[in-house]
Design an enzyme around this catalytic site. Sequence first.
Site, mmCIF file in Angstrom:
data_model
loop_
_atom_site.group_PDB
_atom_site.id
_atom_site.type_symbol
_atom_site.label_atom_id
_atom_site.label_comp_id
_atom_site.label_asym_id
_atom_site.label_seq_id
_atom_site.Cartn_x
_atom_site.Cartn_y
_atom_site.Cartn_z
ATOM 1 C CG ASN A 87 -2.255 -0.873 1.320
ATOM 2 O OD1 ASN A 87 -2.688 -0.960 -0.071
ATOM 3 N ND2 ASN A 87 -2.379 -2.166 2.352
ATOM 4 C CE1 TYR A 139 1.144 6.393 6.917
ATOM 5 C CE2 TYR A 139 2.034 7.764 8.681
ATOM 6 C CZ TYR A 139 1.119 7.802 7.763
ATOM 7 O OH TYR A 139 0.897 8.444 7.041
ATOM 8 C CE LYS A 143 2.135 8.071 4.205
ATOM 9 N NZ LYS A 143 1.672 8.084 2.699
#
Length: 248
Positions: A87, A139, A143
Site C-alpha cells: 500500500n 509507516y 513515507k
Amino acid sequence: MSQQRMRVLITGAGGRIGTTLALHLRDRYALRLHYHHAPPNPPVDDVVTGDVSDFAAMQRAVTGVDAVVHLAADPRTTAPWDSVLPNNIIGTYNVFEAARQAGVRKIVFASTNHVMGMYDRDHQWPVYSHLPVRPDSLYGVSKAFGEALGRYYADRYGISVICLRIGWFLSEPHDEISRWMWLSPRDCVQIVWRALESPLPFGIFYAISNNSGRHWDITDAMELLGYRPEDDAERFFTDTAEPAPDAS
C-alpha cells in the site's frame, strides 16, 4: 477566454483528508478522485477505482491529468510490513511511475510527521525539515521512502514534487499533543493548493497550522510555498483554573 483549470487526480480520496480536499478544491481544479471502492455519492463525476498496488489501475487513473495529490496509503502507525509494502511502498512507486509515463509534471506527496517521529519521542525540538530522517514506525519508513522517491523523480525526470509532512488533521484540537501538531481543514486545503501551484522543483515541508506551541518549523513553507496558515490551536484552549472564592 478563461484559462483551463488544472486537472488534478487525488488518490485515496475516500479518507478524511481526501474528502476535505475534494469538497474544497473541486471549484479550483478539474478533479478526478481515486477510491479503492467508489462511494455512493462522490463530490465530482470523474471517479476511478482500483488498488494502488495494481500498476495498470494507476496507469488508468493518471491518464489525462496535469497533477497528482497522492494520499492513498495505510495510515496506521501500527501497520505491519505485509500492509506497508503493497500500500505505501509499491503503491507510491506505481503512482509516481505511472504519472511519469503519462507526462504528469506535478506530484504532491502526502508524507507524515512520523518520518521524524524519534525527534518527538526524544523531545529534540524544534524539528526542521532538513534534518536527517528518524522514522518512528514502518509507516514512517514508508513515507521516508516516498520522499526519497520524490527526490529521485524530480532530479531524474524533472517532475515537480512537493512532500508535505502532515501533522494531526482534525476539525479541532483536543489535547496537548494536538495543541502543537494540529492541521486544520482549511489550512490543509491551502497548503495543498499552494503545493500544486508552486514552481519549486522539489521540497519537503511541514504541514501544520500556525500553532503558537508548535515544535516543527514551518518557516520554509511560508517563505517558499507562500503558505499563510489561518488557524492556531491555542484559540481552543483557555485557562481552566477555578476562579478565586469570594472573600466574604
